[in-house]
Design a protein around this motif. Structure first.
Motif, PDB file in Angstrom:
ATOM      1  N   PRO A 433      17.343  40.760  20.825  1.00 36.56           N
ATOM      2  CA  PRO A 433      17.938  39.722  19.977  1.00 36.56           C
ATOM      3  C   PRO A 433      16.979  38.603  19.604  1.00 36.56           C
ATOM      4  O   PRO A 433      17.270  37.818  18.701  1.00 36.56           O
ATOM      5  N   ASN A 434      15.841  38.522  20.251  1.00 38.76           N
ATOM      6  CA  ASN A 434      14.879  37.459  19.945  1.00 38.76           C
ATOM      7  C   ASN A 434      13.729  37.936  19.070  1.00 38.76           C
ATOM      8  O   ASN A 434      12.723  37.244  18.928  1.00 38.76           O
ATOM      9  N   SER A 435      13.893  39.104  18.464  1.00 37.40           N
ATOM     10  CA  SER A 435      12.854  39.632  17.585  1.00 37.40           C
ATOM     11  C   SER A 435      13.134  39.194  16.152  1.00 37.40           C
ATOM     12  O   SER A 435      14.048  39.708  15.502  1.00 37.40           O
ATOM     13  N   TRP A 436      12.347  38.257  15.636  1.00 37.02           N
ATOM     14  CA  TRP A 436      12.572  37.772  14.278  1.00 37.02           C
ATOM     15  C   TRP A 436      12.298  38.862  13.243  1.00 37.02           C
ATOM     16  O   TRP A 436      12.942  38.917  12.194  1.00 37.02           O
ATOM     17  N   LYS A 437      11.344  39.767  13.546  1.00 36.86           N
ATOM     18  CA  LYS A 437      11.071  40.862  12.618  1.00 36.86           C
ATOM     19  C   LYS A 437      12.304  41.746  12.430  1.00 36.86           C
ATOM     20  O   LYS A 437      12.596  42.207  11.329  1.00 36.86           O
ATOM     21  N   THR A 438      13.007  41.980  13.538  1.00 36.20           N
ATOM     22  CA  THR A 438      14.193  42.827  13.459  1.00 36.20           C
ATOM     23  C   THR A 438      15.281  42.157  12.633  1.00 36.20           C
ATOM     24  O   THR A 438      15.912  42.791  11.778  1.00 36.20           O
ATOM     25  N   TRP A 439      15.500  40.866  12.866  1.00 35.78           N
ATOM     26  CA  TRP A 439      16.528  40.159  12.110  1.00 35.78           C
ATOM     27  C   TRP A 439      16.175  40.117  10.618  1.00 35.78           C
ATOM     28  O   TRP A 439      17.061  40.214   9.751  1.00 35.78           O
ATOM     29  N   PHE A 440      14.897  39.993  10.317  1.00 36.69           N
ATOM     30  CA  PHE A 440      14.495  40.021   8.917  1.00 36.69           C
ATOM     31  C   PHE A 440      14.826  41.377   8.290  1.00 36.69           C
ATOM     32  O   PHE A 440      15.327  41.448   7.161  1.00 36.69           O
ATOM     33  N   ARG A 441      14.543  42.449   9.040  1.00 36.58           N
ATOM     34  CA  ARG A 441      14.861  43.783   8.529  1.00 36.58           C
ATOM     35  C   ARG A 441      16.373  43.966   8.351  1.00 36.58           C
ATOM     36  O   ARG A 441      16.822  44.580   7.377  1.00 36.58           O
ATOM     37  N   VAL A 442      17.141  43.451   9.292  1.00 31.96           N
ATOM     38  CA  VAL A 442      18.602  43.503   9.147  1.00 31.96           C
ATOM     39  C   VAL A 442      19.002  42.808   7.846  1.00 31.96           C
ATOM     40  O   VAL A 442      19.795  43.334   7.045  1.00 31.96           O
ATOM     41  N   GLY A 443      18.463  41.617   7.624  1.00 32.03           N
ATOM     42  CA  GLY A 443      18.794  40.876   6.418  1.00 32.03           C
ATOM     43  C   GLY A 443      18.413  41.621   5.155  1.00 32.03           C
ATOM     44  O   GLY A 443      19.178  41.660   4.174  1.00 32.03           O
ATOM     45  N   MET A 444      17.240  42.233   5.123  1.00 25.16           N
ATOM     46  CA  MET A 444      16.788  42.944   3.933  1.00 25.16           C
ATOM     47  C   MET A 444      17.680  44.145   3.613  1.00 25.16           C
ATOM     48  O   MET A 444      17.964  44.423   2.440  1.00 25.16           O
ATOM     49  N   GLU A 445      18.117  44.868   4.663  1.00 22.10           N
ATOM     50  CA  GLU A 445      19.000  46.017   4.412  1.00 22.10           C
ATOM     51  C   GLU A 445      20.376  45.543   3.941  1.00 22.10           C
ATOM     52  O   GLU A 445      20.977  46.152   3.050  1.00 22.10           O
ATOM     53  N   LEU A 446      20.880  44.453   4.518  1.00 23.70           N
ATOM     54  CA  LEU A 446      22.156  43.895   4.059  1.00 23.70           C
ATOM     55  C   LEU A 446      22.040  43.431   2.608  1.00 23.70           C
ATOM     56  O   LEU A 446      22.952  43.637   1.795  1.00 23.70           O
ATOM     57  N   GLN A 447      20.922  42.837   2.289  1.00 25.06           N
ATOM     58  CA  GLN A 447      20.707  42.385   0.920  1.00 25.06           C
ATOM     59  C   GLN A 447      20.678  43.571  -0.045  1.00 25.06           C
ATOM     60  O   GLN A 447      21.248  43.521  -1.155  1.00 25.06           O
TER      61      GLN A 447
END
Length: 545
Positions: A433-447
């Motif tokens: 949960p503390n991986s900013w790269k992962t959260w960015f990827r989540v955001g890009m796929e949601l977008q």
């Protein structure tokens, strides 16, 4: 313990655990009448260590945790691609494979059958496609106890021979001489008259100094090993073909390690300053055996029986030191028969799954990082089908393999499967949960799926962990604009551009942000429309108020 009784199997995989086995290993080796040098601690463990991460030892206990081990079976894992299916598969080999003439297990005799049955049951449940039982030197009873645990519904077994096509030497046949109490007795009762007379004559030349037999010493053993291997290469190099260099490297490593651990005797026959030949002899003080591993000799010398002299010297030395066996190891070369030998055999077989796939369609967990490295290389080279298959295999074995989740998510996204990619990155976000790269990827796929409210949350989470990550700030502005929150998007882009101007990092991002900001500002301007007064109808124009 009665046969078939339940045993507990530990799997030893790291060096610290291995060192703790040393006492049990030596004890079992001394107790087991079937034990042989190539499975002793001093010979096998140094060789195993060269395969870091691949070796493992099955260790059987007949009692509770902490009780002594009653059997050990050293094995080695290998991972490769099945060319027909494109799947990664695991193979299990005997730990001494590629160097040991004999392989097997060591057992307390009273527990041997139960332990081999337990080893078989354990191996049958592991993730592998092939089990290579090469040069297995165990009694038929022990072998059947082990192989009897592999179900015919899942597995097939194929036995094979080891006959050299060039010279018809059968390497499943083994020869060894049982040594009497004195060398004279050996000469008089074991050898033929012709061989006896010839050996005595040339050993007298050695004793008289006409020929000299030296031995490798601490200061010279590396040089002496290289000289032996060079003579061997001249004789056998052409026959070994493309395998020559790997054989030389492997044998050099084995011989050096054996010398350092006190299990190598290397006698060298000299005529003046000319080296005529040398032998590599393994020494087993526990089983009182010398084992002839390899030889090299000057092929231009025909008048001196180099091999006979060196073997005779070693047999005499063995008898003088109380040894009882001189083992010529594998191969039925005719010259061995002159030394009064008896025959035994090793078994070679392969057990494999009928499907050609790993048991349970899963990889061995210890190979996952190596498989990931191969899959990642395939991904980088654009071999997307192979990478896709590899990622799926890794995740089928370990659904939480972080690097495979990330790589597979990238691959799916590239192929336009944003829903599948989102699933990989969301799983990874739960794990890390503390991986900013992962959260960015989540955001890009949601977008990409037009789920902008959720994408906004993902980008905010990214920026909470990495406040200066410019691509996330730009992506957040895009989702804000898509949600018709134009002013918030303009503010986000304005701040981003100010920071990019202060510390230029990404000119492409700068251009994109600037273009998007101008477009949003243009859309935000009010539309001024000139209204021409409508003509007043005549009837109304004269209406009085």
């Amino acid at each position: 313990m009665p046969r078939g009784a339940q045993m507990h199997i530990d799997v030893i995989t790291d060096r610290e655990q291995l060192e703790k086995l040393h006492g049990d290993w030596d004890r079992l080796y001394a107790e087991d009448p079937e034990a042989q040098l190539f499975i002793s601690w001093n010979w096998l463990v140094p060789y195993m260590r060269s395969y870091a991460g691949a070796w493992f030892v099955l260790a059987a206990r007949a009692g509770e945790t902490g009780s002594p081990y009653v059997a050990l079976m050293p094995l080695r894992l290998r991972t490769r691609i099945n060319k027909s299916s494109g799947l990664y598969i695991n193979e299990i080999n005997m730990a001494g494979n590629n160097a040991a003439d004999y392989t097997g297990a060591i057992c307390a005799p009273e527990h041997a059958i139960a332990a081999l049955q337990a080893f078989g049951r354990h191996v049958a449940q592991m993730g592998w496609s092939r089990l290579n039982l090469e040069n297995l030197r165990m009694s038929r009873e022990r072998i059947f106890a082990f192989i009897g645990q592999f179900s015919r519904e899942t597995f097939e077994m194929r036995e094979f021979s080891r006959v050299n096509a060039v010279d018809n030497v059968n390497n499943c046949r083994c020869f060894a001489a049982t040594l009497p109490d004195t060398f004279d007795s050996y000469l008089d009762t074991v050898l033929s008259a012709n061989t006896r007379q010839k050996l005595r004559r040339f050993l007298r030349k050695v004793d008289a100094g006409e020929l000299r037999i030296g031995r490798a010493e601490p200061a010279t053993y590396e040089r002496d090993i290289d000289m032996l291997l060079d003579l061997w290469r001249i004789k056998w190099g052409a026959r070994k073909g493309d395998r020559l260099q790997s054989i030389l490297v492997n044998n050099r490593r084995v011989l050096r390690e054996s010398y350092r651990h006190g299990t190598l005797y290397l006698p060298m026959l000299w005529q003046g300053e000319r080296l005529l030949g040398a032998l590599a002899i393994f020494v087993d003080p526990v089983k009182k055996a010398l084992l002839f591993f390899m030889a090299g000799r000057d092929e231009t010398v025909s008048s001196i029986p180099v091999g006979l002299i060196l073997h005779g010297h070693c047999i005499r030395l063995a008898i003088e030191n109380g040894f009882t066996t001189y083992d010529f190891l594998r191969g039925d070369e005719p010259y061995k028969l002159a030394f009064g030998v008896s025959e035994s055999r090793v078994d070679c077989a392969m057990i494999h799954t009928k499907s050609g796939r790993n048991v349970g369609d899963r990889l061995d967990p210890r190979c996952l990082n190596d498989v990931f490295a191969e899959v990642s290389r395939s991904h980088q080279k654009g071999e997307l089908a192979q990478a896709d298959s590899g990622y799926r295999q890794i995740l089928a074995t370990d659904p939480q393999h972080a690097r495979a989740l990330y790589g597979f998510g990238q691959l799916l996204s590239f192929k336009g499967n944003h829903r599948g990619a989102l699933g990989q990155f969301e799983t990874l976000a739960e794990i890390a949960p503390n991986s900013w790269k992962t959260w960015f990827r989540v955001g890009m796929e949601l977008q990409a799926l037009s789920r902008h409210i959720e994408a906004e949350d993902a980008f905010l989470q990214t920026l909470a962990l990495a406040p200066d990550y410019a691509p996330a700030r730009f992506a957040l502005a895009k989702s804000l604009a898509a949600l018709d929150r134009r002013n918030a998007a303009i503010d986000a882009l304005s701040g981003l551009l100010e920071d990019l101007q202060l510390a230029p990092r990404d000119s492409t991002l700068h251009l994109k942000a600037d273009a998007m900001l101008k477009r949003l500002k243009q859309q935000a301007k009010p539309s001024y429309i000139r209204l021409n007064p409508a003509p007043v109808p005549a009837a109304m124009s004269t209406m009085a108020y």
